[in-house]
Design an enzyme around this catalytic site. Structure first.
Site, mmCIF file in Angstrom:
data_model
loop_
_atom_site.group_PDB
_atom_site.id
_atom_site.type_symbol
_atom_site.label_atom_id
_atom_site.label_comp_id
_atom_site.label_asym_id
_atom_site.label_seq_id
_atom_site.Cartn_x
_atom_site.Cartn_y
_atom_site.Cartn_z
ATOM 1 N N HIS A 40 -92.086 15.004 -81.704
ATOM 2 C CA HIS A 40 -92.561 15.145 -83.084
ATOM 3 C C HIS A 40 -91.424 14.961 -84.079
ATOM 4 C CE1 HIS A 40 -96.596 17.360 -82.174
ATOM 5 N NE2 HIS A 40 -96.695 16.053 -82.128
ATOM 6 N N CYS A 94 -92.076 18.088 -71.025
ATOM 7 C CA CYS A 94 -90.980 19.056 -70.974
ATOM 8 C C CYS A 94 -91.200 19.988 -69.781
ATOM 9 C CB CYS A 94 -90.946 19.865 -72.269
ATOM 10 S SG CYS A 94 -89.862 21.299 -72.216
ATOM 11 N N GLU A 124 -99.601 20.190 -77.237
ATOM 12 C CA GLU A 124 -99.185 21.024 -76.101
ATOM 13 C C GLU A 124 -100.282 22.004 -75.715
ATOM 14 O OE1 GLU A 124 -96.204 24.731 -75.201
ATOM 15 O OE2 GLU A 124 -95.453 23.178 -76.555
ATOM 16 N N CYS A 188 -89.943 28.938 -75.190
ATOM 17 C CA CYS A 188 -88.698 28.265 -74.820
ATOM 18 C C CYS A 188 -87.490 29.075 -75.300
ATOM 19 C CB CYS A 188 -88.683 26.870 -75.442
ATOM 20 S SG CYS A 188 -87.087 26.049 -75.357
ATOM 21 N N SER A 216 -93.474 18.821 -86.690
ATOM 22 C CA SER A 216 -92.861 19.580 -85.598
ATOM 23 C C SER A 216 -93.129 21.069 -85.770
ATOM 24 C CB SER A 216 -91.348 19.326 -85.570
ATOM 25 O OG SER A 216 -90.684 20.290 -84.782
ATOM 26 N N ASN A 218 -91.949 23.733 -84.078
ATOM 27 C CA ASN A 218 -90.782 24.622 -84.062
ATOM 28 C C ASN A 218 -89.963 24.485 -85.337
ATOM 29 O OD1 ASN A 218 -87.981 23.097 -83.386
ATOM 30 N ND2 ASN A 218 -89.647 22.032 -82.352
ATOM 31 N N SER A 259 -86.302 18.455 -81.976
ATOM 32 C CA SER A 259 -86.444 17.000 -81.802
ATOM 33 C C SER A 259 -85.726 16.233 -82.913
ATOM 34 C CB SER A 259 -87.927 16.609 -81.746
ATOM 35 O OG SER A 259 -88.633 17.116 -82.865
#
Length: 283
Positions: A40, A94, A124, A188, A216, A218, A259
């Protein structure tokens, strides 16, 4: 001007692996498609496209090609469909996302009601949900928990880029929804580390730049964390930066999503350096 850069910055290990695999397959096959955006970050996707790594559109169908599963994973039915058309499938999911998929399937097979704490429309989460035969429950907002029935056995997993603090709040509200509740911390560690660095930055700086794709998850959470404390700007392209945000005595924080490439950080630093002399600190 003082600049505080949160470390680590740039790609996380999962993104590095996904891009490395895509470039390797491209060198072997000469032509490769990704099933959805590999990561992303539009800048990264544009660079990969220039190299010859193409994004397969939602309604595009190809046969006999080399296809790469994106870092966020895919529903198993989609992978099976493209395989049935004679395509070679290479999995760039991932490893941590793959772990959540495996856990979700394990819990489903052992009669647990699977609850996924994450964003309903995120690729995801859609992929993870498919490993419960789409029988799991996705909790995005606290209001979603009110609709959850009582189950004898509940298994909880998390979208890997969830905010740890927000996830724990939701878990606490779910605890009265089942007799046996198993919780797997699938957030993560690299995401958690960056979230903690965002909190640390917010206590040091008077303006913050969050670098990364607007799509994105995150990166958006880093923006939210910082924006609660200091003026914060989510930057996807260099052109979005306004020099009027800064003064010679500004304390500027920089943090990246998982990313976001290193060279974007370097570009931003070069722009800031053109405004005022920089004193750079790593946080």
């Amino acid at each position: 001007m003082k600049v505080y850069i949160a470390t680590p910055y740039g790609f996380c290990s999962g993104v590095k692996k996904s891009i490395s695999l895509a470039e390797k397959i491209l060198s072997l096959k000469g032509e490769v498609y990704t099933l959805g955006a590999l990561v992303h970050n539009p800048k990264v996707i544009e660079e990969l496209s220039k190299k010859g790594i193409k994004v397969l559109g939602k309604d595009e169908i190809v046969e006999g090609k080399a296809l790469i599963v994106r870092a966020h994973g895919l529903p198993q039915r989609d992978i099976d469909f493209y395989k049935s058309l004679g395509n070679e499938i290479y999995d760039a999911t991932c490893p941590l996302v793959k772990k959540v998929q495996v856990l979700a399937e394990y819990l489903k097979n052992n009669k647990y009601k699977v609850i996924i704490i994450g964003e309903k429309n995120h690729p995801e989460v859609i992929g993870i949900l498919s490993y419960t035969d789409n029988q799991g429950i996705v909790i995005e907002y606290e209001s979603d928990i009110e609709k959850v029935e009582y189950y004898p056995k509940i298994g909880i997993v998390f979208q890997t880029t969830q905010s740890f603090d927000n996830a724990i709040q939701k878990v606490n509200l779910i605890m009265n929804k089942g007799k046996e509740i198993r919780i797997f911390n699938t957030i993560c560690p690299e995401t958690i580390e960056r979230q903690e660095k965002a909190k640390k930055l917010s206590k040091i700086v008077d303006v913050a730049l969050v670098l990364g794709g607007k799509n994105s998850a995150n990166t958006r959470r880093l923006y939210i964390t910082l924006s609660l404390k200091v003026p914060t700007y989510h930057i996807e392209n260099l052109e979005e930066i306004d020099k009027n945000w800064f003064k010679e005595d500004s304390k500027v924080g920089i943090i990246t999503g998982t990313s976001t490439p290193n060279n974007f950080v370097e570009e931003v630093l070069a722009l800031l350096k053109s405004l005022y002399p920089l004193e750079i600190h790593l946080v």
